[in-house]
Design a protein around this motif. Structure first.
Motif, PDB file in Angstrom:
ATOM      1  N   HIS A 270      15.971  35.937   7.555  1.00  0.00           N
ATOM      2  CA  HIS A 270      16.716  37.105   8.029  1.00  0.00           C
ATOM      3  C   HIS A 270      16.132  38.363   7.419  1.00  0.00           C
TER       4      HIS A 270
ATOM      5  N   SER B 148      26.810  27.437   3.192  1.00  0.00           N
ATOM      6  CA  SER B 148      27.588  27.540   4.428  1.00  0.00           C
ATOM      7  C   SER B 148      28.901  28.234   4.114  1.00  0.00           C
TER       8      SER B 148
ATOM      9  N   ILE C 281      27.953  32.242   6.619  1.00  0.00           N
ATOM     10  CA  ILE C 281      26.754  31.509   7.005  1.00  0.00           C
ATOM     11  C   ILE C 281      27.138  30.360   7.922  1.00  0.00           C
ATOM     12  N   GLN C 282      26.573  30.397   9.135  1.00  0.00           N
ATOM     13  CA  GLN C 282      26.890  29.437  10.181  1.00  0.00           C
ATOM     14  C   GLN C 282      25.601  28.806  10.712  1.00  0.00           C
ATOM     15  N   PRO C 283      25.711  27.707  11.471  1.00  0.00           N
ATOM     16  CA  PRO C 283      24.506  27.063  12.003  1.00  0.00           C
ATOM     17  C   PRO C 283      23.737  27.914  12.986  1.00  0.00           C
ATOM     18  N   THR C 284      24.411  28.799  13.726  1.00  0.00           N
ATOM     19  CA  THR C 284      23.724  29.620  14.725  1.00  0.00           C
ATOM     20  C   THR C 284      23.781  31.067  14.322  1.00  0.00           C
ATOM     21  N   ASP C 285      22.800  31.851  14.758  1.00  0.00           N
ATOM     22  CA  ASP C 285      22.686  33.251  14.394  1.00  0.00           C
ATOM     23  C   ASP C 285      23.646  34.077  15.237  1.00  0.00           C
ATOM     24  N   SER C 286      24.178  35.134  14.618  1.00  0.00           N
ATOM     25  CA  SER C 286      25.087  36.046  15.307  1.00  0.00           C
ATOM     26  C   SER C 286      25.029  37.390  14.636  1.00  0.00           C
TER      27      SER C 286
ATOM     28  N   SER D  73      22.843  32.903   9.999  1.00  0.00           N
ATOM     29  CA  SER D  73      22.464  31.496   9.947  1.00  0.00           C
ATOM     30  C   SER D  73      21.497  31.301   8.799  1.00  0.00           C
ATOM     31  N   THR D  74      21.296  30.067   8.395  1.00  0.00           N
ATOM     32  CA  THR D  74      20.253  29.797   7.420  1.00  0.00           C
ATOM     33  C   THR D  74      18.895  30.080   8.058  1.00  0.00           C
TER      34      THR D  74
ATOM     35  N   HIS E 122      28.070  37.520  10.232  1.00  0.00           N
ATOM     36  CA  HIS E 122      27.656  36.149  10.501  1.00  0.00           C
ATOM     37  C   HIS E 122      26.135  36.031  10.415  1.00  0.00           C
TER      38      HIS E 122
END
Length: 203
Positions: free
Chosen positions: A102, A167, A193-198, A98-99, A96
């Motif tokens: 990174h 996304s 790819i998600q809105p929040t980082d993980s 986020s945009t 996972h």
């Protein structure tokens, strides 16, 4: 990253006579885990011999004009690593992300003089059930890092921006272009790819 974590203790290789002569060579992406490295970690299964050699995904340089053929990009065109070319929405574990910015970290077992590194990502709406081809990717790298012909170090980290218009499931193709050979190293990274980082992963 220490030698024990990456399975590079020489006695391990002495016990495995079927490995190729390139076993101590080259490098691979460890963070986020590349497809081949995730196989080494047993996060991906039924991977074939890449579990012993994630550092050996070496193919002709000058992608996308040259390089591995369409359908064989993930294996760097090496038949012994053909399992990596399998592609479906659920075949590979995903990291996972986020945009935004990174870090991408390579672990290198041979310190080649380096032209640079390039990072490509699949297009929005790419076919997740077909083998990876040049048409799968945006052929303009979203990140380029110059090497200037200098030898690389054992561990190299690049900070790169994940495109904001992506996304869901995507594949990142990380290419290490070598200056002292006519080859490059090709690593695919399966990401969600998600809105929040993980930092967790799921299949």
């Amino acid at each position: 990253f220490n030698f024990i974590k990456h399975g590079l203790i020489s006695i391990t290789f002495l016990a495995m006579p079927l490995l190729s002569s390139t076993v101590f060579a080259h490098g691979y992406v460890v963070e986020p885990a590349s497809r081949g490295y995730a196989c080494k970690l047993n996060q991906n299964t039924q991977c074939g011999p890449i579990v012993w050699e994630p550092q050996s995904l070496e193919g002709p340089n000058n992608f996308p004009q040259a390089g591995p053929a369409d359908g064989h990009i993930a294996s760097a065109g090496k038949a012994q690593f053909k399992e990596l070319d399998e592609q479906s929405p659920t075949r590979w574990i995903k990291t996972h992300l986020s945009t935004g910015i990174h870090d991408f970290t390579w672990y290198n077992t041979a310190l080649h003089a380096t032209k640079g590194w390039r990072y490509f990502i699949t297009k929005q709406g790419w076919n997740q059930s077909a083998a990876l081809t040049r048409d799968s990717f945006d052929l303009q790298p979203f990140c380029i890092v110059q090497g200037d012909g200098r030898p690389t170090t054992t561990e190299v980290t690049h900070s790169c921006p994940i495109p904001a218009n992506r996304s869901g499931y995507h594949v990142i193709l990380a290419v290490w272009d070598i200056a002292d050979t006519t080859n490059s190293f090709y690593n695919t990274l399966d990401v969600d790819i998600q809105p929040t980082d993980s930092t967790t992963s799921s299949s």
